[in-house]
Design an enzyme around this catalytic site. Structure first.
Site, short mmCIF file in Angstrom:
data_model
loop_
_atom_site.label_atom_id
_atom_site.label_comp_id
_atom_site.label_asym_id
_atom_site.label_seq_id
_atom_site.Cartn_x
_atom_site.Cartn_y
_atom_site.Cartn_z
N LYS A 92 47.46 17.98 -22.82
CA LYS A 92 46.87 18.82 -23.93
C LYS A 92 46.09 18.29 -25.04
O LYS A 92 44.62 19.31 -24.97
CB LYS A 92 48.10 19.37 -25.47
N CYS A 125 41.67 23.69 -33.77
CA CYS A 125 42.38 22.69 -32.28
C CYS A 125 40.65 21.81 -31.61
O CYS A 125 41.19 20.57 -31.61
CB CYS A 125 42.49 23.99 -31.43
N1 SAJ Z 1 32.45 27.06 -28.48
C1 SAJ Z 1 31.36 27.18 -28.14
N2 SAJ Z 1 30.60 27.26 -27.04
C2 SAJ Z 1 31.84 28.30 -26.25
C3 SAJ Z 1 33.08 27.65 -26.24
C4 SAJ Z 1 33.14 27.76 -27.22
O1 SAJ Z 1 30.69 26.59 -29.25
O2 SAJ Z 1 31.18 27.66 -25.54
C5 SAJ Z 1 32.61 27.26 -30.14
C6 SAJ Z 1 33.34 28.38 -29.79
O3 SAJ Z 1 32.70 29.66 -30.98
C7 SAJ Z 1 34.91 27.87 -31.38
C8 SAJ Z 1 34.61 26.59 -30.37
O4 SAJ Z 1 34.03 26.41 -29.71
O5 SAJ Z 1 33.91 27.19 -32.35
C9 SAJ Z 1 36.39 26.63 -29.99
O6 SAJ Z 1 36.66 27.70 -29.13
P1 SAJ Z 1 37.32 28.10 -28.16
O7 SAJ Z 1 36.92 29.33 -27.60
O8 SAJ Z 1 36.88 27.52 -26.96
O9 SAJ Z 1 38.91 27.07 -28.56
P2 SAJ Z 1 40.44 27.32 -29.38
O10 SAJ Z 1 39.89 26.15 -30.16
O11 SAJ Z 1 39.95 28.12 -30.13
O12 SAJ Z 1 41.42 27.27 -27.94
C10 SAJ Z 1 41.26 26.45 -27.40
C11 SAJ Z 1 41.65 26.76 -26.05
N3 SAJ Z 1 41.74 25.28 -25.42
C12 SAJ Z 1 41.05 25.55 -24.15
O13 SAJ Z 1 40.03 26.50 -24.21
C13 SAJ Z 1 41.14 23.87 -23.67
C14 SAJ Z 1 42.74 27.28 -26.48
O14 SAJ Z 1 43.56 27.68 -25.24
C15 SAJ Z 1 44.23 26.05 -26.79
O15 SAJ Z 1 45.57 26.57 -26.64
C16 SAJ Z 1 43.66 25.95 -28.40
O16 SAJ Z 1 42.68 25.35 -28.24
C17 SAJ Z 1 45.13 25.05 -29.11
O17 SAJ Z 1 45.69 25.77 -30.03
O18 SAJ Z 1 44.99 24.16 -28.08
#
Ligand code: SAJ
Length: 439
Positions: free
Chosen positions: A209, A263
């Site tokens: 995780k 997360c």
């Molecule tokens: N973000 C960027 N650039 C990107 C992708 C995301 O700046 O290319 C930013 C987003 O705007 C946000 C942050 O990163 O601020 C996180 O967003 P996210 O969509 O990447 O992830 P979370 O936090 O919503 O969900 C993550 C997911 N983990 C992964 O993709 C590895 C999800 O599958 C997990 O279940 C979740 O964390 C969790 O609960 O741990």
């Protein structure tokens, strides 16, 4: 196993409770927040997640889902409480996990634990939390883990905004303290999980995780660093990423205003805390992403001629990412606060939480109000509804003639032709005249 008691009814606990209830289990959802419990008892939910309210109502009507502020005896207990980091922890140059919710939820189970029960920890936790914290607390009951009760770690991996779908479809890892615990966990989750279920040990599951979210954080950090380089060398970052990603083994993520949520902006610290001497890359990536809001404030300052005092800024989007209402660790909020501290008059607008209030800056209840008096529009979150902000629409709603789009969502519109200065994370190539006035 017929009866499940789920502790913590947040973004993960509530959908999980609902899913088990819809698949024939008797579920008691427990939360220490009385307001949450009374809302849920009335069939209302306290979070925004597509399809969840309807699902909760169906499960309540079926008689399979009830809510309480205290645990009850059950065949299986699932802990899905938050694991934040300590606020204002000044003694370390990294952030430390605050496990008090996990500890108190585990302690709350002890009086109800019986021989043959299964306990699952779902909360994202530092390596070895299951064996070093949860198991010893549960054993205060006089029962022995692996002998009298089953214990496993099974992380949630669902994406906010798509939780109900991903709970079913995603692969699920179940790490038992022994083989029997993993198998018992399999029995439980196989009732609704259609994705692959992988059985392993508890610490591997915890690491898996943390590795997933850390991998994403590090990759976002490099995208953010690339965007700074693009600004320095006056190239279009979005175009450069698009071209680089044509390479079959390259997949650069999106730069943006920073990394938020409960997360990805938190979990990598659990690895740094657990082993600070061998995690310099993870540590640096966290710092790069945490500094990104300051970088955005600098871009705004430059666009406004170097002084933010008295400048009227409409900040669109306050959530931590597109199409969610979650503001936890949101870089957008941090940017608004920092702009306000620097003297700007900030009007924030979050369509998913229009009534949200902040001490340091104002908020608008709708887009029209947010834009009315602005001189600069700052797009902070790529909510779908903002993608319709064409130059014509912006011109109707505001006299502002500068747009900074930190998510690169509006970069195909002909801004210049409409007399509006547009930039994303970098100063646009096709706007060389502005480059010098910005920097
Ligand atoms: N973000 C960027 N650039 C990107 C992708 C995301 O700046 O290319 C930013 C987003 O705007 C946000 C942050 O990163 O601020 C996180 O967003 P996210 O969509 O990447 O992830 P979370 O936090 O919503 O969900 C993550 C997911 N983990 C992964 O993709 C590895 C999800 O599958 C997990 O279940 C979740 O964390 C969790 O609960 O741990």
């Amino acid at each position: 196993m017929n009866k499940i008691c789920i502790l913590g009814l947040g973004y993960i606990g509530l959908p999980t409770a609902t899913m088990f209830a819809m698949n024939g289990y008797q579920v008691v959802g427990v939360d220490i927040n009385d307001n949450v419990i009374s809302m849920l008892k009335n069939g209302q939910i306290h979070i925004h997640e597509p399809g969840l309210e309807e699902a909760v109502q169906t499960a309540i009507c079926n008689g399979n889902l009830i809510f309480s502020n205290q645990p009850v005896e059950a065949d299986a207990f699932i802990i899905a409480v938050p694991t934040p980091f300590f606020d204002g922890d000044v003694n370390h140059d990294y952030k430390r996990a605050d496990l008090h919710y996990v500890i108190s939820a585990t302690e709350a189970i002890v009086p109800y634990l019986k021989k043959g029960n299964l306990v699952i920890l779902e909360s994202t936790s530092p390596p070895q939390t299951t064996i070093n914290f949860v198991q010893p607390i549960l054993e205060k009951s006089g029962l022995i883990g692996g002998q009298d009760f089953y214990l496993a770690y099974s992380p949630e991996r669902v994406l906010p905004g798509q939780i109900l779908k991903e709970l079913v479809e995603n692969a699920r890892v179940i790490g038992g303290i022994d083989k029997a615990s993993s198998e018992k966990g399999y029995e439980l989750y196989a009732s609704f999980v259609k994705g692959k279920i992988i059985l392993t040990d508890a610490t591997t599951a915890e690491m898996v995780k943390l590795m997933e979210n850390t991998y994403r954080d590090v990759n976002i950090a490099i995208a953010n660093e690339f965007s700074r380089l693009a600004n320095r060398f006056e190239i279009d970052i979005w175009k450069a990423i698009e071209i680089a990603n044509l390479h079959p083994r390259v997949n650069i993520l999106h730069p943006g205003p920073g990394v938020g949520g409960h997360c990805i902006s938190v979990d990598p610290w659990f690895l740094v805390e657990a082993a600070p001497d061998i995690t310099p890359l993870i540590h640096t990536a966290r710092q790069v992403n945490d500094e990104q809001p300051d970088y955005i404030v600098e871009l705004v300052r430059q666009a406004l001629g170097g002084d933010l005092r008295g400048k009227r800024i409409a900040a669109l989007g306050l959530a931590y990412k597109p199409n969610v209402d979650d503001l936890r660790e949101s870089p957008a909020v941090k940017i608004c606060q920092n702009l306000a501290t620097a003297g700007a008059s900030v009007m924030g607008f979050e369509p998913f939480k229009p009534d949200m209030k902040f001490d340091s800056f104002s908020t608008a209840v709708n887009l029209e109000f947010a834009l009315a008096n602005a001189e600069l529009v700052l797009l902070l979150v790529g909510h779908t509804q903002f993608s319709f902000l064409t130059p014509e629409r912006i011109s109707c709603l505001t006299d502002a003639n500068i747009i900074i789009d930190t998510v690169g969502m509006l970069n195909t519109y002909p801004w210049k032709e409409n007399g509006i200065r547009y930039s994303t994370l970098e100063v646009q190539q096709n706007d060389k005249n502005l480059v010098t006035s910005y920097s």
